[in-house]
Enzyme design. Structure first.
Site, PDB file in Angstrom:
ATOM      1  CD  GLU A  19      38.166  62.096  20.514  1.00 19.92           C
ATOM      2  OE1 GLU A  19      38.992  62.918  20.930  1.00 19.92           O
ATOM      3  OE2 GLU A  19      37.069  61.884  21.057  1.00 19.92           O
ATOM      4  CB  SER A  55      30.211  14.945  61.806  1.00 17.48           C
ATOM      5  OG  SER A  55      29.732  15.412  63.041  1.00 17.48           O
TER       6      SER A  55
END
Lengths: 751, 187
Positions: free
Chosen positions: A160, A438
């Site tokens: 870079e 239930s």
């Protein structure tokens, strides 16, 4: 003209001051890091060598010939040598160490350190499972210079910004060179911006590309360069730069990128991995190694070529690295469990403002067990796909949710919020409030046992019921089969989930009494006190259902469910611990008597289909739940060490056509079967005695007297009618303690 | 399933050797001592046939006779090496006044042996030292639920409950709890 120059100078001075002030006072916002429960190792742990290796791979340890670097291991016969990483836990920091694990067929046999000292107990480091970052915000893990492999800054400079060490923030020569190189290559091989400019752009500026912004960027880069050391700027760059996007989460800095792409610390990256991250800098979206692996590979190999050309690495190493695969996992590394993280966030928001969670660098230690979570996710996904096929509803997709806990501590081990387990949206485990159906029945029978007027063997009437409600209408419940069963023992009424028998018992006890039982076990809102409550007209989330059943699995002790164990500050201080709380909410003997009946749900009742899916000797207890019109299919059940609650239904509350046994039960059974869980075998309290009764009639029997017997626990001294001609001295014989049972048994042999 | 099965460690999945389970269950005439899980001898009961790498289910233990004569043999809980090490670490932390860390350490021990009343009693003792008598009471009662069949563990659990009652000024109930403890000590 003069005024123009003066204004310009003032502007430069202003930028200079601003840059210095902001950069000096810089503090990256550090999202809280969230960790799973660490795996505890000790002699006797029944994990075999392959299972341990799987655990190491989950933590991205590498198998090598000589484990000399943390994060590596070696297999040698029954020996597993692991170079454990330094790690921090809720209660301690631990340095890196060499660990030798000896295993046998049954699991771990021996643990030793590099000096050969025996270790009674040691932990693998906890898996990082996520972070709490702001919505559309930056996520990052900050690394210190000594945690950065020297190759990374060298590679960044080579690719870079070759003049980084000597330029003054901008590099006019570099701009010209980049133009030339790129023109010749016909593609972008070199950027024109220095690392300092990139840092300025990311740290101070928006992404608008204007000339004035370029100018501002150059002035600020020079200002930074003038005031700060190169090493300081490089470290800032490594922690600041954007390296990927994961939904709404922006991956910043190489520390997090290393975890995000490879699942391991930055310090452990090899040449091809460092080269890939450097490649990604140029365009995290364009070179996304998951979405565009070909582009990423080409760019990585270009980076490797540049590194060799620049003499950063030997050419032979670069070409060897160019042959390596990308090494990036299919999905974001480590793990991504949005429903669990949702639970963690909600727990913490009670005590912490958002900013503390997203900025202060906290470490959050949770109870999540990755093995259990993965098992729960895969069981739900697989079984729902199967159920969808069975339904043949082309456009409707069944949904589901799972909660798994460790009953003794209330630790929440796994949470699945829907079948698309990676989707961070509607979390059914916490937000879907559905009729418990239930699932309420065990609490009715527990209330019955507590009253002292019922035992597991008490015969109750399953017969038509007609209740005149206050509004003048009549409530006439029915059994699922629309039949009536007449006199049945309690154990059968519960096992087969008989509505009429249960409503009869519930009305006898009183609806408020049953509601109080539910509240004792952790129901937070008082349900509507109507008779329909006895058939489960009580809306609960899967998490709330898990809380209720956790008390049954824990012998009548309430432990608040918890995901978070501790919150530790960035400097290692425990800010808040969430210790377990144990409160007795029911007598151990009634809970034991009830739990024994819930075991019979699994061998005689609605849980029976699970038998084919579970290991043959595993003893489990549970209860199915089906709400009216089959809208909700539930199963809640537990072994000796794990509790799981499963809900299956449609989001729009449409009927599914499934009972709890058909929809949720197979999911539950597949989860339990995969957990290597222990049998339920709570010790029977001394106030109880075990007897055998005939399942259809509830009459007390001895072996050989009946083909359909079940063992139940009842209070010692209870009067249970005996089956005639079964060798009992009289029709009603009080149940004795074990010893006189033994005498009866011997007598029956002599007869 | 038999109520006389040995106490089990849970999450940590430290388990009794299958042979011991079988021997205990089969011991009708001459009750074998009821051992607590020794370390280093795992024998998974559940097993995970479809989880590769995890140990296979243990060979089925013979089913107990449905009506088993003889009172359940007394059992005696012990802590394995891992839990012992963690409990002593927690005691050191508590002695140094670091009760928060001590409870984290005790929770580690409980994850390895959740069904061992001795670990719960140690945890309750630390809670009592930290001044949380209500928690100590909860832990004592949890220990009591697990200690069935082990008189010395039952006595220790009742002592803990008595101390936690006394710490809250409930001397009458504390005396009752001490009586329970004494009744187990003399067995």
């Amino acid at each position: 003209m003069g005024a123009g120059l003066a204004a310009c100078a003032l502007y430069v001075l202003y930028l200079d001051r601003m840059v210095v002030r902001q950069f000096e006072g810089r503090r990256w916002t550090l999202p809280a890091q969230v960790y799973a429960a660490p795996l505890e190792l000790y002699a006797g742990l029944p994990l075999t060598q392959p299972a341990l290796e799987h655990e190491l791979q989950r933590l991205h340890y590498r198998r090598v010939a000589l484990p000399d670097r943390p994060g590596t291991y070696r297999l040698q016969g029954d020996r597993l040598d692991v170079a454990l990483r330094a790690a921090h836990f809720a209660d301690e920091q631990r340095d890196a160490l060499l660990l030798t694990i000896t295993t046998g067929a049954g699991g771990v046999q021996d643990l030793r350190d590099s000096q050969g000292h025996e270790l009674p107990v040691i932990r693998f480091e906890p898996l990082l499972i996520g972070s709490i970052f702001p919505i559309h915000g930056e996520d990052r893990i900050v690394v210190k210079p000594d945690e950065v492999p020297p190759l990374l800054p060298a590679a960044l400079k080579a690719v870079e910004d070759r003049k980084f060490d000597t330029h003054h923030g901008i590099d006019p020569e570099g701009i010209l060179r980049a133009m030339w190189v790129n023109a010749r290559a016909g593609q972008i091989e070199q950027g024109a911006s220095t690392l300092t400019q990139q840092l300025v752009r990311s740290y101070f500026l928006s992404s608008r590309q204007t000339l004035s912004r370029k100018l501002r960027e150059a002035i600020m880069a020079m200002a930074l360069d003038a005031h700060f050391s190169k090493a300081d700027l490089m470290n800032a760059y490594i922690n600041e730069i954007f390296l990927g996007q994961d939904g709404s989460r922006a991956i910043h800095g190489f520390g997090l990128a290393s975890q995000f792409y490879f699942g391991k610390p930055l310090s452990e990256l090899d040449l091809p991995e460092v080269a890939l991250l450097v490649a990604v800098v140029r365009g995290p979206s364009y070179y996304d190694p998951r979405r565009h692996p070909d582009r990423a590979l080409a760019r990585r190999n270009l980076v490797l070529k540049i590194l060799a050309d620049q003499g950063v690495v030997p050419a032979a190493d670069a070409s060897a690295a160019a042959r390596a695969p990308l090494g990036v996992g299919a999905r974001p590394s480590g793990a991504y469990y949005p429903a669990y993280l949702d639970f963690v966030r909600r727990t913490l928001r009670r005590d912490y403002p958002d900013a503390a969670l997203t900025e202060a660098g906290l470490s959050i230690y949770t109870s999540l067990e990755p093995r259990v979570q993965e098992q729960a996710e895969s069981a739900l996904e697989r079984e729902l796909a199967q159920l969808d096929r069975a339904r043949r509803h082309p456009n409707a997709h069944l949904e589901g949710a799972v909660v798994v806990t460790a009953p003794h501590s209330g630790d929440v081990l796994a949470v699945v919020g829907g079948r698309d387990v990676g989707y961070d949206g509607f979390d059914r485990a916490l937000d879907a409030r559905r009729s418990m159906g239930s699932l309420v029945k065990p609490f009715i029978y527990l209330t019955a046992l507590e009253s002292g007027r019922y035992t597991a063997a008490t015969v109750v009437q399953d017969q038509p019921i007609d209740v005149k409600l206050v509004n003048g209408t009549h409530w006439r419940p029915e059994n699922f089969t629309r039949q009536t069963y007449g006199p049945v023992p309690v154990v059968r009424a519960l096992s087969e989930s008989l509505n009429l028998a249960t409503v009869g018992v519930g009305l006898d006890l009183g609806v408020p009494k049953v509601a109080q039982t539910l509240e004792r076990f952790g129901l937070t809102e008082t349900p509507a006190l109507v008779p329909a409550m006895l058939l489960g007209a009580v809306a609960v989330t899967p998490m709330e259902a898990a809380q209720l059943f956790n008390g049954l699995a824990n012998g009548g002790f309430h432990t608040p469910l918890r995901a978070v164990r501790a919150v530790v500050s960035a400097d290692g201080k425990t800010l808040k611990a969430f210790p377990m709380h144990v409160t007795q909410v029911a007598a151990p003997d009634v809970v034991y008597e009830l739990d024994r009946m819930l075991v019979h749900v699994m061998d005689h009742g609605t849980g029976r289909p699970a038998q084919a899916l579970l290991p043959p000797n595993l003893v489990v207890a549970g209860k199915s739940g089906t709400s009216s019109d089959y809208r909700d299919s539930w199963f809640a059940g537990f072994s000796g060490s794990d509790l799981a609650v499963v809900w299956v239904g449609y989001d729009d509350d449409a009927p599914t056509g499934f009972t709890g046994s058909a929809g949720a039960l197979p999911v539950w059974a597949h989860i339990m079967a995969g957990l290597a869980t222990n049998s339920w075998n709570a010790p029977m309290p001394e106030s109880l005695a075990e007897i055998e009764i005939e399942y259809p009639t509830g009459l007390r029997v001895l072996p050989g007297c009946s083909d359909d017997r079940v063992a139940v626990a009842v209070p010692a001294g209870a009067q249970i009618p005996a089956k005639p001609g079964c060798g009992f001295p009289s029709a009603v014989t009080p149940v004795g303690k074990l010893l006189d049972r033994a005498q009866q048994w011997i007598k029956s042999l002599v007869h | 399933m038999s109520p006389t099965k040995p106490g089990t460690p849970g999450r940590g999945r430290l388990l009794l050797p299958a042979a011991t389970v079988a021997a205990t269950l089969a011991a009708c005439a001459a009750p074998a001592p009821f051992p607590s899980p020794p370390p280093g001898a795992p024998a998974p009961q559940g097993g995970a046939p479809n989880a590769p790498g995890y140990p296979p289910p243990a060979t089925p233990a013979p089913a107990p006779p449905p009506e088993q004569p003889g009172a359940p043999p007394p059992r005696q809980f012990h802590m394995g090496a891992a839990a012992t090490a963690l409990v002593s670490q927690a005691q050191n932390q508590a002695r140094a006044g670091n009760y928060g860390q001590a409870s984290v350490t005790l929770e580690r021990a409980l994850r390895i042996e959740p069904d061992n009343p001795l670990v719960w009693i140690e945890y309750g003792r630390v809670e009592l030292g930290a001044g949380d008598a209500a928690q100590a009471d909860g832990m004592g009662r949890k220990a009591l639920q697990l200690a069935t069949g082990d008189p010395s563990a039952q006595a220790a659990a009742w002592h803990l409950i008595a101390d936690s009652l006394r710490a809250r000024g409930n001397n009458e109930l504390a005396a009752e709890a001490e009586q329970h403890a004494a009744s187990f000590s003399t067995r």
